[in-house]
Every structure is written in C-alpha cells, then in structure tokens.
Design a protein around this motif. Structure first.
Motif, PDB file in Angstrom:
ATOM      1  N   VAL A   1       0.851  -1.202   0.000  1.00  0.00           N
ATOM      2  CA  VAL A   1       0.000   0.000   0.000  1.00  0.00           C
ATOM      3  C   VAL A   1       0.886   1.251   0.000  1.00  0.00           C
ATOM      4  O   VAL A   1       0.658   2.191  -0.763  1.00  0.00           O
ATOM      5  CB  VAL A   1      -0.962   0.000   1.217  1.00  0.00           C
TER       6      VAL A   1
ATOM      7  N   LYS B   1       3.946   1.566  -1.092  1.00  0.00           N
ATOM      8  CA  LYS B   1       4.617   1.726  -2.388  1.00  0.00           C
ATOM      9  C   LYS B   1       3.666   2.375  -3.403  1.00  0.00           C
ATOM     10  O   LYS B   1       4.055   3.253  -4.168  1.00  0.00           O
ATOM     11  CB  LYS B   1       5.088   0.356  -2.893  1.00  0.00           C
ATOM     12  N   ARG B   2       2.413   1.941  -3.398  1.00  0.00           N
ATOM     13  CA  ARG B   2       1.424   2.491  -4.328  1.00  0.00           C
ATOM     14  C   ARG B   2       1.200   3.987  -4.041  1.00  0.00           C
ATOM     15  O   ARG B   2       1.175   4.807  -4.952  1.00  0.00           O
ATOM     16  CB  ARG B   2       0.122   1.704  -4.205  1.00  0.00           C
ATOM     17  N   LEU B   3       1.045   4.323  -2.760  1.00  0.00           N
ATOM     18  CA  LEU B   3       0.770   5.723  -2.398  1.00  0.00           C
ATOM     19  C   LEU B   3       1.968   6.615  -2.711  1.00  0.00           C
ATOM     20  O   LEU B   3       1.806   7.769  -3.107  1.00  0.00           O
ATOM     21  CB  LEU B   3       0.376   5.830  -0.922  1.00  0.00           C
ATOM     22  N   GLN B   4       3.170   6.061  -2.554  1.00  0.00           N
ATOM     23  CA  GLN B   4       4.370   6.838  -2.907  1.00  0.00           C
ATOM     24  C   GLN B   4       4.423   7.067  -4.416  1.00  0.00           C
ATOM     25  O   GLN B   4       4.725   8.155  -4.876  1.00  0.00           O
ATOM     26  CB  GLN B   4       5.631   6.110  -2.439  1.00  0.00           C
ATOM     27  N   GLY B   5       4.082   6.030  -5.169  1.00  0.00           N
ATOM     28  CA  GLY B   5       4.077   6.145  -6.624  1.00  0.00           C
ATOM     29  C   GLY B   5       3.111   7.216  -7.107  1.00  0.00           C
ATOM     30  O   GLY B   5       3.358   7.915  -8.083  1.00  0.00           O
ATOM     31  N   LEU B   6       2.016   7.356  -6.374  1.00  0.00           N
ATOM     32  CA  LEU B   6       0.999   8.347  -6.756  1.00  0.00           C
ATOM     33  C   LEU B   6       1.343   9.745  -6.229  1.00  0.00           C
ATOM     34  O   LEU B   6       0.644  10.715  -6.535  1.00  0.00           O
ATOM     35  CB  LEU B   6      -0.374   7.929  -6.207  1.00  0.00           C
ATOM     36  N   GLY B   7       2.374   9.816  -5.410  1.00  0.00           N
ATOM     37  CA  GLY B   7       2.824  11.123  -4.895  1.00  0.00           C
ATOM     38  C   GLY B   7       2.109  11.576  -3.633  1.00  0.00           C
ATOM     39  O   GLY B   7       2.154  12.750  -3.295  1.00  0.00           O
ATOM     40  N   TYR B   8       1.454  10.655  -2.944  1.00  0.00           N
ATOM     41  CA  TYR B   8       0.721  11.033  -1.738  1.00  0.00           C
ATOM     42  C   TYR B   8       1.474  10.731  -0.445  1.00  0.00           C
ATOM     43  O   TYR B   8       1.023  11.074   0.636  1.00  0.00           O
ATOM     44  CB  TYR B   8      -0.644  10.353  -1.695  1.00  0.00           C
ATOM     45  N   LEU B   9       2.605  10.045  -0.563  1.00  0.00           N
ATOM     46  CA  LEU B   9       3.465   9.794   0.602  1.00  0.00           C
ATOM     47  C   LEU B   9       4.894  10.080   0.175  1.00  0.00           C
ATOM     48  O   LEU B   9       5.259   9.839  -0.972  1.00  0.00           O
ATOM     49  CB  LEU B   9       3.392   8.321   1.037  1.00  0.00           C
TER      50      LEU B   9
END
Lengths: 63, 203
Positions: free
Chosen positions: A52, A54-62
């Motif tokens: 989760v 990794k996904r949020l980092q990829g989207l720029g939210y973390l």
C-alpha cells in the motif's frame, strides 16, 4: 500429533517447554506452532502495508 | 435572522479542522473544490499544480506528508480551514484538535483504474500488485482506518460516496452542510460538480 519434525537445540527446547507450561499451552508443540503462525501473520501484514505504501508513494501522496 | 444564525455557526465551527480524506482518486480534490466554492478556506500550498489527472488542481498541502515524521505543528494553521489528508495519514493526527472528516468513498474498480492512469502519467513503474490484490489490501486498510477513526472522541466523520454524489448532488450537499453546521453555500458548492471530470466510470 503426526506432523513433521523440526530440529531445535536441547537448551532452547527445555526453555520453550518451561515457558509453554507456564503460559498454559497444552504442549511445547502447540506453543511453537503458535509462535510460528504469529510471526508469519506479522510478516504478511507488514508485506501488505509495504505494498500500500509503495502504491501511495508512486501516486505522490506519501514521501 | 438566518444571516445571524450563519454567523453564529461560523464562529462555533471556527476552531475545528475540516478534513477531506479517502483513498487517492476517490474524489477528494473535487470535494475540496466544492467546499472552497461553498465558503470554506482551504489550507494548500499549490505546490502540486493542476495536470491531466486533476485538471482543477490537487488542493494539497505538502507538509501533510510529514505527519508520519511527527511534524504536526502546521495543524494550528488549519484550524477553521479545510485540508486534504489521505486515509493512510489520518492515524497520525494528534488528539489535541477537533476534526470533522468528510471521508470520500468511490467504487474500487474506478479508484484502481484512475490510479493506474495516474501512475502511467507520472512515469512511475507500475507496481506488480494486481487489481484484485490491491483491492483486498485497500479494503483491509480502510477497515483499519475506520476502526481507528470511529474510536477517536475528537473526530466527527461523514462518509460521502463519490458515485452517488455525482448522480444526485443535492441531498449529499445537504448532508455535508448539516455536518458543517450549515456554514456551506450549497448552491455554489453544487456548481463545482463537473460530470465531465468523471472519467473512470464503470458501467
């Protein structure tokens, strides 16, 4: 039970047996199985959190 | 009289922090825009500017990401305003403030489809997690967040379904306005809804 056997050092087995008795497990086998299950579940959980994150980092939210 | 009541409510509401939350791509930016149009002051830094994924802007505040590191001093600036905090960061909110959370829900296949497009546009390596697995992970994540939010005495929450909001805005905006003690200009908030932006809809 008729499960597979695993090797464990005598001294550790003795400690585990004492702990299992003290903690109310019906046998040392039950105690060790419980510990293994708990550790696997902990690692599964941490793997899920990583996915989760990794996904949020990829989207720029973390960060 | 109505005007006086509105001023009183505004004062009463002035110290709460309104938060728009949810999974990324669940309609949080649109909700931020609606609330801004309806009269709430957004806390943003405009560092993440509008793009193809969010043509009307992201409404983000970069320091929100630092909640994980314990940087929450900026929350004092958020009192009486609205700020976007994705679901994964809610758990880092300190108990010293009162929060009103508008939690956006959206159909999972739409969220995942929209996230995938965004990852491609951001030229991020698509992670190897399948949609099915990701949906399961997100559901688990949302359950944990729900349990945490519901156990906090300083948090009020309102769930808004993005799909239903677009289908029939009025009753949802009414609910939002009630949740915010009637401080919202409902007509202006509704005027923001742009069905053309609803591009990942799965029939």
């Amino acid at each position: 039970m008729f499960g597979s056997k695993i090797k464990i050092e005598k001294e550790l087995l003795s400690k585990a047996t004492q702990y299992a008795e003290k903690s109310g497990y019906s046998s040392v086998d039950e105690f060790i199985s419980h510990l293994i299950e708990k550790e696997i579940s902990r690692q599964d959980e941490s793997l899920s959190e990583d996915k989760v994150k990794k996904r949020l980092q990829g989207l720029g939210y973390l960060s | 009289m109505k005007r006086l009541l509105k001023v009183f409510r505004k004062k009463n509401h002035s110290r709460d922090i309104t938060i728009v939350s949810g999974l990324p791509r669940s309609g949080t930016s649109m909700m931020m825009k609606m609330l801004e149009a309806g009269g709430l002051l957004p806390l943003t830094d405009n560092l993440r500017t509008a793009d193809d994924d969010n043509p009307k802007g992201y409404y983000e505040f970069e320091r929100v990401k630092k909640l994980v590191d314990g940087d929450n001093s900026w929350l004092a600036e958020a009192e009486g305003k609205v700020v976007k905090v994705i679901s994964a960061l809610l758990l880092y909110l300190p108990p010293a403030y009162t929060y009103r959370i508008i939690f956006m829900k959206r159909s999972m296949p739409e969220i995942l489809a929209s996230q995938k497009k965004m990852l491609v546009r951001r030229k991020e390596d698509a992670d190897d997690t399948s949609d099915e697995e990701m949906a399961g992970l997100y559901m688990e994540h949302l359950q944990q967040v729900d349990a945490w939010v519901n156990s906090q005495p300083n948090i009020m929450r309102l769930d808004i379904n993005f799909n239903e909001l677009l289908e029939d805005p009025k009753p949802h905006i009414e609910m939002i306005n009630k949740f915010l003690d009637g401080i919202l200009d409902s007509e202006k908030a509704e005027a923001v809804i742009d069905p053309k932006l609803y591009r990942q809809r799965k029939k």
